[in-house]
Design a protein around this motif. Structure first.
Motif, mmCIF file in Angstrom:
data_model
loop_
_atom_site.group_PDB
_atom_site.id
_atom_site.type_symbol
_atom_site.label_atom_id
_atom_site.label_comp_id
_atom_site.label_asym_id
_atom_site.label_seq_id
_atom_site.Cartn_x
_atom_site.Cartn_y
_atom_site.Cartn_z
ATOM 1 N N HIS A 1 1.312 -1.186 -5.093
ATOM 2 C CA HIS A 1 0.376 -2.086 -4.162
ATOM 3 C C HIS A 1 -0.588 -3.191 -4.987
ATOM 4 O O HIS A 1 -0.259 -4.095 -4.986
ATOM 5 N N LEU A 2 -1.559 -2.604 -5.606
ATOM 6 C CA LEU A 2 -2.596 -3.397 -6.307
ATOM 7 C C LEU A 2 -2.930 -2.962 -7.786
ATOM 8 O O LEU A 2 -3.766 -3.401 -8.390
ATOM 9 N N GLN B 1 4.152 -6.114 -8.430
ATOM 10 C CA GLN B 1 3.354 -5.660 -7.333
ATOM 11 C C GLN B 1 3.486 -6.389 -6.065
ATOM 12 O O GLN B 1 3.922 -7.505 -5.900
ATOM 13 N N LEU B 2 3.545 -5.603 -4.945
ATOM 14 C CA LEU B 2 3.314 -6.324 -3.824
ATOM 15 C C LEU B 2 4.583 -6.778 -3.278
ATOM 16 O O LEU B 2 4.787 -7.627 -2.195
ATOM 17 N N HIS C 1 -6.405 2.410 -1.832
ATOM 18 C CA HIS C 1 -5.965 2.036 -0.367
ATOM 19 C C HIS C 1 -5.200 2.875 0.336
ATOM 20 O O HIS C 1 -4.611 2.618 1.302
#
Length: 212
Positions: free
Chosen positions: A144-145, A203-204, A163
């Protein structure tokens, strides 16, 4: 009487032989002046010493310049010779030490190059087992991050504390904002040891993409 008068005469007549002697003497004098002129053409000792020191200083300057150019060239070429990312294999130890039912945390340390910035990086990996019981190494970086996912023994899953991303023991995504599961890393068994090759992933994004 006449001859006696001639000897007493102060105006003595110059004979040709006398002229020859005079010319010879004059030439001898000129010859001496020519020799002195030849010696005057030689470089003075002071000028020779100045030339020697000038060459010596020039040589020293050239050597110093070359020595200074070496680290500069290394600084400029280092990003080309050492691309970013961890590309080496890391020894995690004997596979038997990871034979437990739960994932085991390990760390790898390597030199990371980002442009002209060089740093020592320590990253977390998790050694677990796939459905067939074979070793499997997961990157601890949440897709994610980039937070570090930690194993929660009570809940039997990986949890990202940033998160609240949740992952199964094999790295599969369970819930939360991460777009995919934890990323598996290349491994090999060699010499009775388990080796891992660390990689960075984008990522993402839902699909795995190695970036370093």
């Amino acid at each position: 009487m006449e001859s006696a008068s001639m000897e007493g005469d102060p105006l003595h007549r110059i004979e040709p032989d006398d002229l020859g002697d005079v010319c010879s003497g004059g030439n001898g004098g000129n010859g001496g002046n020519g020799g002195n002129a030849g010696k005057a053409g030689d470089a003075p000792p002071g000028r020779s010493r100045r030339s020697f020191f000038g060459v010596l200083i020039g040589a020293i300057s050239a050597v110093v310049g070359a020595l200074m150019a070496v680290p500069l060239a290394r600084f400029v070429l280092d990003p080309v010779l050492h691309p970013a990312g961890g590309a080496d294999w890391f020894d995690l130890g004997p596979p038997e030490q990871f034979a437990g039912a739960e994932p085991v945390r390990a760390e790898v340390t390597f030199r990371r190059v980002d442009g002209w910035r060089v740093s020592q990086v320590r990253q977390t990996v998790w050694v677990t087992r796939d459905a067939q019981g074979r070793p499997r190494v997961l990157s601890g970086v949440c897709p994610h991050l980039g937070c570090v996912a930690l194993w929660n023994g009570e809940r039997k899953r990986f949890v990202c504390p940033c998160h609240k991303g949740n992952f199964a023991a094999d790295g599969a995504r369970i819930s939360g904002p991460p777009p995919r599961g934890l990323d598996p890393l290349p491994i090999k068994t060699e010499g009775g040891r388990l080796w891992v090759k660390y990689q960075y992933f984008r990522q993402l994004v839902p699909n795995r993409e190695v970036i370093g």
